[in-house]
Scaffold this active site. Structure first.
Site, PDB file in Angstrom:
ATOM      1  N   GLU A 166       0.460  -7.170  -1.484  1.00 11.57           N
ATOM      2  CA  GLU A 166       0.639  -6.943  -0.050  1.00 11.57           C
ATOM      3  C   GLU A 166      -0.570  -7.359   0.785  1.00 11.57           C
ATOM      4  OE1 GLU A 166       1.913  -2.863   0.336  1.00 11.57           O
ATOM      5  OE2 GLU A 166       3.863  -3.283  -0.571  1.00 11.57           O
ATOM      6  N   GLU A 350       8.939  -4.401  -5.054  1.00 12.47           N
ATOM      7  CA  GLU A 350       8.860  -2.969  -4.723  1.00 12.47           C
ATOM      8  C   GLU A 350      10.006  -2.619  -3.788  1.00 12.47           C
ATOM      9  OE1 GLU A 350       5.225  -1.359  -3.064  1.00 12.47           O
ATOM     10  OE2 GLU A 350       4.007  -2.459  -4.512  1.00 12.47           O
TER      11      GLU A 350
HETATM   12  O1  IFM Z   1       2.467   3.239  -2.370  1.00 15.36           O
HETATM   13  C1  IFM Z   1       2.591   2.009  -1.728  1.00 15.36           C
HETATM   14  C2  IFM Z   1       2.100   0.896  -2.623  1.00 15.36           C
HETATM   15  O2  IFM Z   1       0.766   1.087  -2.990  1.00 15.36           O
HETATM   16  C3  IFM Z   1       2.206  -0.440  -1.933  1.00 15.36           C
HETATM   17  N1  IFM Z   1       3.517  -0.630  -1.363  1.00 15.36           N
HETATM   18  C4  IFM Z   1       4.083   0.420  -0.579  1.00 15.36           C
HETATM   19  C5  IFM Z   1       4.023   1.733  -1.348  1.00 15.36           C
HETATM   20  C6  IFM Z   1       4.635   2.870  -0.510  1.00 15.36           C
HETATM   21  O3  IFM Z   1       3.944   3.038   0.682  1.00 15.36           O
END
Ligand code: IFM
Length: 442
Positions: A166, A350
């Site tokens: 990210e 994710e």
């Molecule tokens: O927990 C985070 C993760 O570290 C990165 N993506 C989003 C998740 C939820 O906020």
């Protein structure tokens, strides 16, 4: 009820975690990170919590991986902590740290799980933060050295690797919005971090390729930017949000340019000669990972560029206060393939929700999470039906864990963690996932 047979042959299911959020950073000779200092500063993190103990995955990883395997997942997405491997950020590796990741990868392979590593999921070594962190033009080179260390030790056994989780969070959320470490609110710092994070990505890809590693990708997060109303001003503000959040990174990685809507604010602050770095940034990739959770309603604001603000939306929300908007996932998968990546394999790296989960007599009835996951998996199916080359889906997250500035309050896990005893309890969603994955193909 969804089953594996609703997805193409070979479609991969996994679950994801990250190092600082679960390992217990105080163990094993890891060095201090900028998250430790950010959390130690009053007002930054709920209850000033940090990752010192977290879920103690550092010692309990075997039992945790048993839960991944028992649910029937094919792959496990994890990250390597830069500060655990190189406590000074550079120089001599911490043997204990490398040994830990060696054991972890072997433990995945022993259980038939594909190890999908992310090199950096936000725990910048403090000594590098002291030198300006992501603002420093040398950081991409230092990150390349870290990638080299990982490639030498683990590269022969990893199924896939992505340099950075990210980039928007690493750069914008942390240097412009000030919500993550190092907590800066500074447009010049943000511009440099936005560019350096991509240069670091490309440098690490080069380092890993030089060791013959394959199946290398990038993992970006995406948020549907919806105009708060029908006014031209709201549409323009949403377009700026979309350019900063979503298109900047795709454009940099796949087109070798930055969107005009971002350059109008950041160009004066980018490092000298930034245009020359795209040869490194655009290193060919084998796949792209999309992290997707929610949408935002964006309206204009009477502030300097980017002159926008988030407004509340009408949809049901998760424990994070994030609206549940599954169609956004379909839209991003389709638009990314159409506009940027073509036939390149896409993974949802994710997706998941925080829920106010409670444990009663040994069970956690998180039906809201089952509903969330079901709706998003249907959105993936819709993208597949459009012909988008989606190859897999990872649930965030295996365990309840350290949700950064929100401490341990927000529970994202398929498995409940009691943060007093560290006992793990699979939630209803874990059982649901196991049933989905156990269903034989017709
Ligand atoms: O927990 C985070 C993760 O570290 C990165 N993506 C989003 C998740 C939820 O906020």
């Amino acid at each position: 009820m969804l089953t594996r047979s609703d997805f193409p042959e070979g479609f991969l299911f996994g679950t994801a975690t990250s190092a600082y959020q679960i390992e217990g950073h105080a163990q094993g000779g890891a060095g201090p990170t900028h998250w430790d200092s950010f959390a130690a500063t009053p007002g930054n993190v709920v209850r000033a919590e940090d990752g010192a103990r977290a879920c103690d995955h550092y010692t309990r990883y075997g039992a945790d991986l048993d839960l991944v395997a028992a649910a029937g997942f094919d792959a496990y997405r994890f990250s390597t902590s830069w500060a655990r491997v190189l406590p000074e950020g550079r120089g001599t590796p911490n043997a204990e740290g490398l040994d830990f990741y060696d054991r972890l990868v072997d433990a995945m392979l022993d259980r038939g799980l594909k190890p999908a590593v992310t090199l950096y999921h936000w725990e910048l070594p403090q000594p590098l933060a002291d030198q300006g962190g992501w603002r420093n033009g040398d950081l991409p080179k230092w990150f390349g050295e870290f990638a080299d260390v990982i490639a030498r030790r683990l590269g022969d056994r990893l199924w896939s690797a992505a340099p950075i989780n990210e980039p928007w969070c690493v750069a914008w959320l942390s240097h412009f919005l000030g919500q993550h470490a190092p907590g800066l609110r500074d447009i010049r710092a943000a511009a440099r971090a936005m560019h350096h994070v991509l240069l670091a990505h490309g440098t690490a890809i080069g380092a890993m390729r030089s060791h013959g590693m394959t199946n290398l990708g990038a993992v970006c997060n995406f948020e549907a930017a919806l105009p708060a109303d029908d006014s031209p001003a709201a549409h323009a503000a949403a377009a700026r949000y979309d350019a900063i959040f979503n298109r900047f990174f795709l454009s940099g990685l796949f087109r070798g340019t930055y969107p005009d809507l971002v350059l109008e604010g950041l160009a004066p602050h980018l490092p000298h000669g930034w245009q020359d770095d795209f040869a490194t940034i655009c290193a060919p990739l084998d796949w792209l990972g999309l992290n997707y959770y929610t949408c935002k309603r964006i309206g204009p604001a009477g502030t300097p560029w980017p002159a926008l603000e988030e407004r509340p939306g009408p949809l049901p929300k998760t424990q994070m206060g994030w609206e549940i908007y599954p169609e956004g996932l379909h839209q991003f998968l389709s638009a990314t393939a159409r506009d940027f990546t073509g036939d390149l394999p896409l993974y949802v790296t994710e997706n998941g929700m925080a829920n106010d989960d409670r444990i009663t007599e040994g069970s956690v009835p998180d039906t809201a999470r089952i509903d969330y996951l079901t709706r998003h998996l249907h959105s993936v199916k819709a993208a597949l039906a459009d012909g988008v080359p989606v190859k897999g889906y990872f649930v965030w997250s295996l365990l309840d864990n350290y949700e950064w500035a929100l401490g341990y309050e927000k529970r994202f896990g398929l498995v409940y963690v009691d943060f007093e005893t560290l006992e793990r309890t699979p939630k209803a969603s874990w059982h649901w996932m196991r049933d989905l994955l156990a269903t034989p193909r017709p």
